[in-house]
Scaffold this active site. Structure first.
Site, PDB file in Angstrom:
ATOM      1  N   CYS A 121       0.837  -1.200   0.000  1.00 50.11           N
ATOM      2  CA  CYS A 121       0.000   0.000   0.000  1.00 50.11           C
ATOM      3  C   CYS A 121       0.871   1.249   0.000  1.00 50.11           C
ATOM      4  CB  CYS A 121      -0.896   0.007   1.242  1.00 50.11           C
ATOM      5  SG  CYS A 121      -2.244  -1.178   1.100  1.00 50.11           S
ATOM      6  N   CYS A 202      -3.515   0.159  -3.293  1.00 47.35           N
ATOM      7  CA  CYS A 202      -4.242   0.434  -2.053  1.00 47.35           C
ATOM      8  C   CYS A 202      -3.568   1.575  -1.294  1.00 47.35           C
ATOM      9  CB  CYS A 202      -4.330  -0.817  -1.187  1.00 47.35           C
ATOM     10  SG  CYS A 202      -2.764  -1.627  -0.888  1.00 47.35           S
TER      11      CYS A 202
HETATM   12  C1  LIG Z   1      -0.170   5.091   3.841  1.00 49.00           C
HETATM   13  O1  LIG Z   1      -0.200   6.488   3.952  1.00 49.00           O
HETATM   14  C2  LIG Z   1      -1.160   6.954   4.885  1.00 49.00           C
HETATM   15  C3  LIG Z   1      -1.235   8.479   4.764  1.00 49.00           C
HETATM   16  O2  LIG Z   1       0.045   9.051   4.716  1.00 49.00           O
HETATM   17  C4  LIG Z   1      -0.780   6.459   6.274  1.00 49.00           C
HETATM   18  O3  LIG Z   1      -1.732   6.882   7.221  1.00 49.00           O
HETATM   19  C5  LIG Z   1      -0.708   4.936   6.260  1.00 49.00           C
HETATM   20  O4  LIG Z   1      -0.261   4.455   7.511  1.00 49.00           O
HETATM   21  C6  LIG Z   1       0.229   4.464   5.166  1.00 49.00           C
HETATM   22  N1  LIG Z   1       0.170   3.020   5.064  1.00 49.00           N
HETATM   23  C7  LIG Z   1       1.276   2.267   4.932  1.00 49.00           C
HETATM   24  C8  LIG Z   1       1.054   0.802   4.831  1.00 49.00           C
HETATM   25  O5  LIG Z   1       2.392   2.756   4.904  1.00 49.00           O
END
Ligand SMILES: *[C@@H]1O[C@H](CO)[C@@H](O)[C@H](O)[C@H]1NC(C)=O
Ligand SMILES: *[C@@H]1O[C@H](CO)[C@@H](O)[C@H](O)[C@H]1NC(C)=O
Ligand SMILES: *[C@@H]1O[C@H](CO)[C@@H](O)[C@H](O)[C@H]1NC(C)=O
Length: 308
Positions: A121, A202
């Site tokens: 993601c 994602c």
């Molecule tokens: C993806 O980015 C969002 C917003 O910056 C953050 O809240 C989330 O933890 C991130 N997810 C991953 C898997 O790094």
């Protein structure tokens, strides 16, 4: 009488010469016949079909296999069970001996299955008309992954391939352009790969568009505009961030407030996505500045490096 004996010998010599001459004529005839026969065999081997695009990349097999082993050698743990020979055979089976304007997604499904891997993601980076810049960026910031940085995209990026009904089943002279027919081997493959890449996205996804295109940065006819945005899943994708990059010193034909981005925004908001757009995202612009260090748009780099 000596004169009679002489003429008999002359007659003998004549017969001998005639015999040799007949033998020679027979040999020449046989040679001519043989060449006619092999010639007609070559004619039975028809010319490959002619198209407007460039032909299959020479040494395609070696390039695909080399890139396959090279990607695996980088130690992607999730790819441990991938089999490069099987992957090549599956690509070959998808197009060799087939009409290159009659490709189907079924042709490429086994290849897609053999090469698929998860994309974490927040990493997916889409692009349209920014090929050089987006890959320059993804190569130096491994937090991002374009389709061409995935296993499958990496193996086939920049290559051309198509089949032909006649032997040897691969057309090295020409292949159909995307515009030449609806289902060319190249367009069916890349649209299918793009669809899978979009479906897998994602979290926060990014897209780099080209603001120096006169017709506008977003085009509904592009792979991004016709395939990818419709295969992003609103339940998995929390936000879409657009980076609109202008050429340094080039025309600023489009911007985040321009008409084409409004159109993109409408399509995406209708599908319940949250959108943001940033003109000339600075980390990417710094890469453009590598080639334009003296341009005023790149000035900040200079003052910051001069700061004590
Ligand atoms: C993806 O980015 C969002 C917003 O910056 C953050 O809240 C989330 O933890 C991130 N997810 C991953 C898997 O790094
Ligand atoms: C096109 O592909 C389909 C399915 O693979 C096949 O049945 C059909 O014969 C092909 N047509 C031509 C003209 O090659
Ligand atoms: C925008 O497109 C033009 C024309 O295709 C190209 O020359 C230029 O490099 C592109 N700019 C960026 C930032 O990718």
């Amino acid at each position: 009488m000596p004169s009679q004996r002489g003429s008999a010998r002359r007659r003998q010599r004549c017969v001998l010469l005639a015999g040799i001459a007949i033998l020679l004529i027979a040999l020449v005839l046989a040679a001519v016949l043989a060449s006619v026969l092999t010639g007609s065999k070559e004619e039975a081997n028809p010319e490959p079909l002619r198209w407007q695009g460039r032909g299959t990349t020479r040494n395609l097999r070696e390039i695909v296999l080399g890139r396959c082993y090279s990607y695996l050698a980088e130690g992607h743990a999730e790819l441990r069970d991938k089999d490069c020979l099987k992957i090549w055979e599956s690509l070959k089976a998808a197009f060799v001996h087939k009409n290159p304007c009659n490709a189907t997604t079924e042709d490429y499904r086994p290849l897609m299955e053999l090469t698929s891997h998860p994309v974490p993601c927040n990493k997916s980076l889409f692009w349209s008309r920014t090929y050089d810049l987006v890959h320059l960026y993804s190569k130096c910031n491994h937090h991002f992954l374009t389709l061409e940085d995935t296993f499958l995209g990496y193996m086939l990026d920049g290559l051309s391939w198509c089949g032909d009904p006649s032997a040897p089943g691969i057309n090295y002279e020409s292949c159909p352009k995307w515009s030449e027919c609806e289902r060319s081997s190249g367009s069916v493959f890349w649209k299918m790969a793009s669809k899978m890449f979009a479906e897998a996205a994602c979290g926060v996804v990014h897209v780099m568009l080209n603001g120096s295109i006169e017709a506008g940065a977003f085009r509904t006819s592009s792979v991004f505009g016709s395939v990818e945005i419709f295969n992003l899943n609103p339940d998995k994708v929390s936000e879409i961030r657009i980076w609109l990059m202008n050429d340094i010193g080039g025309p600023q034909s489009d911007s985040c407030s321009g008409y084409s981005i409004k159109k993109l925004r409408n399509i995406l908001e209708e599908r319940n996505f949250k959108i943001t757009c940033e003109d000339n995202y600075r980390p990417v612009q710094l890469l453009q500045c590598v080639h334009n260090p003296d341009h005023p748009d790149c000035n900040l780099c200079i003052s910051s490096t001069e700061a004590p």
